[in-house]
Design a protein around this motif. Structure first.
Motif, PDB file in Angstrom:
ATOM      1  N   THR A 175     -50.696 -31.174  -0.078  1.00  0.00           N
ATOM      2  CA  THR A 175     -51.167 -32.503   0.301  1.00  0.00           C
ATOM      3  C   THR A 175     -50.070 -33.337   0.956  1.00  0.00           C
ATOM      4  OG1 THR A 175     -52.790 -32.464  -1.484  1.00  0.00           O
ATOM      5  CG2 THR A 175     -52.249 -34.622  -0.559  1.00  0.00           C
ATOM      6  N   THR A 176     -48.837 -33.218   0.456  1.00  0.00           N
ATOM      7  CA  THR A 176     -47.719 -33.994   1.008  1.00  0.00           C
ATOM      8  C   THR A 176     -46.836 -33.172   1.939  1.00  0.00           C
ATOM      9  OG1 THR A 176     -46.286 -33.434  -0.876  1.00  0.00           O
ATOM     10  CG2 THR A 176     -47.649 -35.432  -1.065  1.00  0.00           C
ATOM     11  N   ASP A 177     -46.961 -31.841   1.873  1.00  0.00           N
ATOM     12  CA  ASP A 177     -46.084 -30.930   2.603  1.00  0.00           C
ATOM     13  C   ASP A 177     -44.625 -31.171   2.229  1.00  0.00           C
ATOM     14  OD1 ASP A 177     -45.488 -28.818   4.287  1.00  0.00           O
ATOM     15  OD2 ASP A 177     -45.299 -30.073   6.072  1.00  0.00           O
ATOM     16  N   PHE A 178     -44.370 -31.299   0.918  1.00  0.00           N
ATOM     17  CA  PHE A 178     -43.018 -31.379   0.389  1.00  0.00           C
ATOM     18  C   PHE A 178     -42.865 -30.389  -0.757  1.00  0.00           C
ATOM     19  CE2 PHE A 178     -42.458 -35.345   2.708  1.00  0.00           C
ATOM     20  CZ  PHE A 178     -41.086 -35.375   2.951  1.00  0.00           C
ATOM     21  N   SER A 205     -39.612 -39.303  -4.557  1.00  0.00           N
ATOM     22  CA  SER A 205     -40.375 -40.518  -4.278  1.00  0.00           C
ATOM     23  C   SER A 205     -41.855 -40.159  -4.386  1.00  0.00           C
ATOM     24  CB  SER A 205     -40.049 -41.067  -2.891  1.00  0.00           C
ATOM     25  OG  SER A 205     -40.330 -40.093  -1.891  1.00  0.00           O
ATOM     26  N   ILE A 206     -42.685 -41.149  -4.715  1.00  0.00           N
ATOM     27  CA  ILE A 206     -44.113 -40.912  -4.952  1.00  0.00           C
ATOM     28  C   ILE A 206     -44.905 -41.924  -4.136  1.00  0.00           C
ATOM     29  CG2 ILE A 206     -45.937 -40.760  -6.688  1.00  0.00           C
ATOM     30  CD1 ILE A 206     -43.788 -40.176  -8.774  1.00  0.00           C
ATOM     31  N   HIS A 207     -45.892 -41.439  -3.383  1.00  0.00           N
ATOM     32  CA  HIS A 207     -46.580 -42.308  -2.432  1.00  0.00           C
ATOM     33  C   HIS A 207     -48.101 -42.296  -2.553  1.00  0.00           C
ATOM     34  CE1 HIS A 207     -42.764 -43.071  -0.418  1.00  0.00           C
ATOM     35  NE2 HIS A 207     -42.510 -41.773  -0.557  1.00  0.00           N
ATOM     36  N   SER A 208     -48.641 -41.659  -3.581  1.00  0.00           N
ATOM     37  CA  SER A 208     -50.091 -41.645  -3.760  1.00  0.00           C
ATOM     38  C   SER A 208     -50.414 -41.201  -5.171  1.00  0.00           C
ATOM     39  CB  SER A 208     -50.771 -40.693  -2.763  1.00  0.00           C
ATOM     40  OG  SER A 208     -50.457 -39.351  -3.083  1.00  0.00           O
ATOM     41  N   ALA A 210     -52.438 -38.848  -5.872  1.00  0.00           N
ATOM     42  CA  ALA A 210     -52.467 -37.382  -5.867  1.00  0.00           C
ATOM     43  C   ALA A 210     -51.069 -36.813  -6.084  1.00  0.00           C
ATOM     44  CB  ALA A 210     -53.052 -36.886  -4.545  1.00  0.00           C
ATOM     45  N   GLU A 211     -50.075 -37.376  -5.410  1.00  0.00           N
ATOM     46  CA  GLU A 211     -48.700 -36.909  -5.586  1.00  0.00           C
ATOM     47  C   GLU A 211     -48.226 -37.183  -7.006  1.00  0.00           C
ATOM     48  OE1 GLU A 211     -44.496 -37.003  -3.064  1.00  0.00           O
ATOM     49  OE2 GLU A 211     -45.888 -38.687  -2.863  1.00  0.00           O
ATOM     50  N   ASN A 212     -48.584 -38.356  -7.546  1.00  0.00           N
ATOM     51  CA  ASN A 212     -48.206 -38.697  -8.911  1.00  0.00           C
ATOM     52  C   ASN A 212     -48.817 -37.707  -9.904  1.00  0.00           C
ATOM     53  OD1 ASN A 212     -46.880 -41.074 -10.522  1.00  0.00           O
ATOM     54  ND2 ASN A 212     -48.780 -40.629 -11.608  1.00  0.00           N
ATOM     55  N   ALA A 213     -50.115 -37.404  -9.730  1.00  0.00           N
ATOM     56  CA  ALA A 213     -50.786 -36.469 -10.631  1.00  0.00           C
ATOM     57  C   ALA A 213     -50.157 -35.079 -10.552  1.00  0.00           C
ATOM     58  CB  ALA A 213     -52.274 -36.399 -10.296  1.00  0.00           C
ATOM     59  N   PHE A 214     -49.795 -34.645  -9.350  1.00  0.00           N
ATOM     60  CA  PHE A 214     -49.145 -33.344  -9.184  1.00  0.00           C
ATOM     61  C   PHE A 214     -47.810 -33.298  -9.933  1.00  0.00           C
ATOM     62  CE2 PHE A 214     -46.025 -30.799  -6.816  1.00  0.00           C
ATOM     63  CZ  PHE A 214     -46.603 -29.543  -6.924  1.00  0.00           C
ATOM     64  N   LEU A 215     -47.024 -34.372  -9.832  1.00  0.00           N
ATOM     65  CA  LEU A 215     -45.713 -34.388 -10.475  1.00  0.00           C
ATOM     66  C   LEU A 215     -45.830 -34.514 -11.991  1.00  0.00           C
ATOM     67  CD1 LEU A 215     -43.604 -36.467  -7.941  1.00  0.00           C
ATOM     68  CD2 LEU A 215     -43.695 -33.994  -8.260  1.00  0.00           C
ATOM     69  N   VAL A 253     -41.861 -48.039   0.064  1.00  0.00           N
ATOM     70  CA  VAL A 253     -42.543 -48.215  -1.226  1.00  0.00           C
ATOM     71  C   VAL A 253     -43.966 -48.685  -0.927  1.00  0.00           C
ATOM     72  CG1 VAL A 253     -42.539 -49.400  -3.457  1.00  0.00           C
ATOM     73  CG2 VAL A 253     -40.368 -48.771  -2.370  1.00  0.00           C
ATOM     74  N   ASN A 254     -44.882 -47.728  -0.835  1.00  0.00           N
ATOM     75  CA  ASN A 254     -46.278 -48.046  -0.505  1.00  0.00           C
ATOM     76  C   ASN A 254     -47.243 -47.700  -1.626  1.00  0.00           C
ATOM     77  OD1 ASN A 254     -46.080 -45.292  -0.334  1.00  0.00           O
ATOM     78  ND2 ASN A 254     -46.660 -45.152   1.819  1.00  0.00           N
ATOM     79  N   TYR A 255     -46.706 -47.338  -2.789  1.00  0.00           N
ATOM     80  CA  TYR A 255     -47.528 -47.020  -3.961  1.00  0.00           C
ATOM     81  C   TYR A 255     -46.657 -47.204  -5.199  1.00  0.00           C
ATOM     82  CZ  TYR A 255     -49.714 -44.044  -7.540  1.00  0.00           C
ATOM     83  OH  TYR A 255     -50.257 -43.569  -8.709  1.00  0.00           O
ATOM     84  N   VAL A 256     -47.197 -47.873  -6.225  1.00  0.00           N
ATOM     85  CA  VAL A 256     -46.518 -47.980  -7.518  1.00  0.00           C
ATOM     86  C   VAL A 256     -47.526 -47.685  -8.620  1.00  0.00           C
ATOM     87  CG1 VAL A 256     -44.744 -49.614  -6.759  1.00  0.00           C
ATOM     88  CG2 VAL A 256     -46.922 -50.484  -7.612  1.00  0.00           C
ATOM     89  N   ASN A 257     -47.018 -47.277  -9.769  1.00  0.00           N
ATOM     90  CA  ASN A 257     -47.894 -46.881 -10.876  1.00  0.00           C
ATOM     91  C   ASN A 257     -47.266 -47.283 -12.213  1.00  0.00           C
ATOM     92  OD1 ASN A 257     -50.214 -45.674 -11.992  1.00  0.00           O
ATOM     93  ND2 ASN A 257     -49.136 -43.750 -12.326  1.00  0.00           N
TER      94      ASN A 257
END
Length: 308
Positions: A175-178, A205-208, A210-215, A253-257
């Motif tokens: 999804t992020t290609d990282f 760094s986390i920007h969505s 989906a990325e947060n859930a993956f990590l 910084v375009n997403y925080v949780n």
């Protein structure tokens, strides 16, 4: 001469097989890939994450599918998990008032005794992973969830070796290609960041969501933090500098949780940890972020660009 001949035959004879991405489970009867997320989110967020995988929350249409999905879910999660059924009208006892988010017919149910019942202003469906039974839940509740997407169909020809997406020890997230890596080692923020930089990357760094859930899934240890110092979390790269929060890798910084009540103690807690495992007595922080002082944490997440 044999290898060119085999490759030529591959262009003519369309033998196929199905494949799923890393971390997904192939369900042969439906030729689909199931991806299980232990992070708890509401129904709409779960469906949105499934959409990033080119799928939907899973639909179930017979007892065989129900048994397969629940048996796989039991391996990764306890209790309820979102499946893709949502009510379109208040009368949840009428099957005609339910639909699957993937557009398929709502033609099978496996309710537990006493179900379905109206759970509130909205009604969505959860699968009890231990019993394979269904029950309704308010769509704003936060639960783990199960995504389904069509399996990739590929020719059954000799595979051509291509370079890995990621350096050794790293996991690629399409999804992020990282590429990402969890290192379990009690260490402070600066030493954690130095280790990531030595690999050519930085703290994650986390920007969505989906990325947060993956990590969360990548770094979760399956423990409940009982240490009142709360140092069983995972370093990420968000720091408070020059009166603002910034990612150490320079991304926006375009997403925080943040967890409930966070960030706080801004006179000294200028670093950020991902709460992959919940704190005892403060479960609202589970899967979310906590600003912390420069103390040791149990692990850290590195992020690096892929090799391709």
């Amino acid at each position: 001469m044999l290898r060119p001949l085999i490759l030529a035959l591959c262009l003519v004879v369309h033998l196929i097989s199905a494949q799923c991405g890393p971390g997904s489970i192939y369900q042969q009867s439906n030729s689909r890939c199931l991806t299980l997320f232990r992070a708890a989110v509401n129904f709409q967020t779960a469906e949105s994450i499934c959409a990033t995988l080119s799928g939907h929350l899973v639909s179930i249409h017979n007892a065989i599918d129900n048994a397969f999905v629940s048996s796989q879910a039991q391996k990764y999660m306890d209790g309820g998990a979102w499946i893709g059924a949502q009510a379109s009208a208040p009368d949840v006892t009428n099957p005609l008032n339910w639909y699957w988010t993937d557009g398929s017919n709502f033609d099978y149910q496996n309710y537990k005794v006493g179900q379905p019942t109206p759970p509130g202003s909205t009604a969505c469906m959860q699968l009890e992973t231990g019993t394979a039974k269904w029950q309704t839940a308010n769509c704003t509740n936060k639960l783990p969830f199960i995504c389904s997407a069509a399996a990739t169909v590929v020719p059954t020809c000799p595979t051509i070796t291509i370079p890995s997406h990621c350096p050794s020890g790293y996991t690629w997230f399409e999804t992020t290609d990282f590429c990402y890596k969890t290192t379990v080692q009690f260490t402070n923020f600066n030493d954690a960041r130095s280790a990531c930089q030595a690999d050519g990357g930085d703290l994650a760094s986390i920007h969505s969501i989906a990325e947060n859930a993956f990590l969360v899934g990548l770094s979760k240890a399956g423990i409940t933090n009982k240490d009142k110092d709360w140092n069983d979390d995972v370093w990420i790269g968000l720091v408070y500098q020059n009166s603002k929060w910034q990612w150490t890798d320079g991304s926006v910084v375009n997403y925080v949780n943040w967890g409930d009540g966070e960030p706080n103690n801004m006179n000294k807690e200028w670093w950020t940890a991902l709460v992959a495992d919940p704190h005892e007595g403060k479960n609202s922080e589970g899967t979310r972020w906590n600003n912390v002082p420069q103390d040791d944490q149990r692990a850290f997440l590195c992020k690096i660009a892929p090799l391709h």
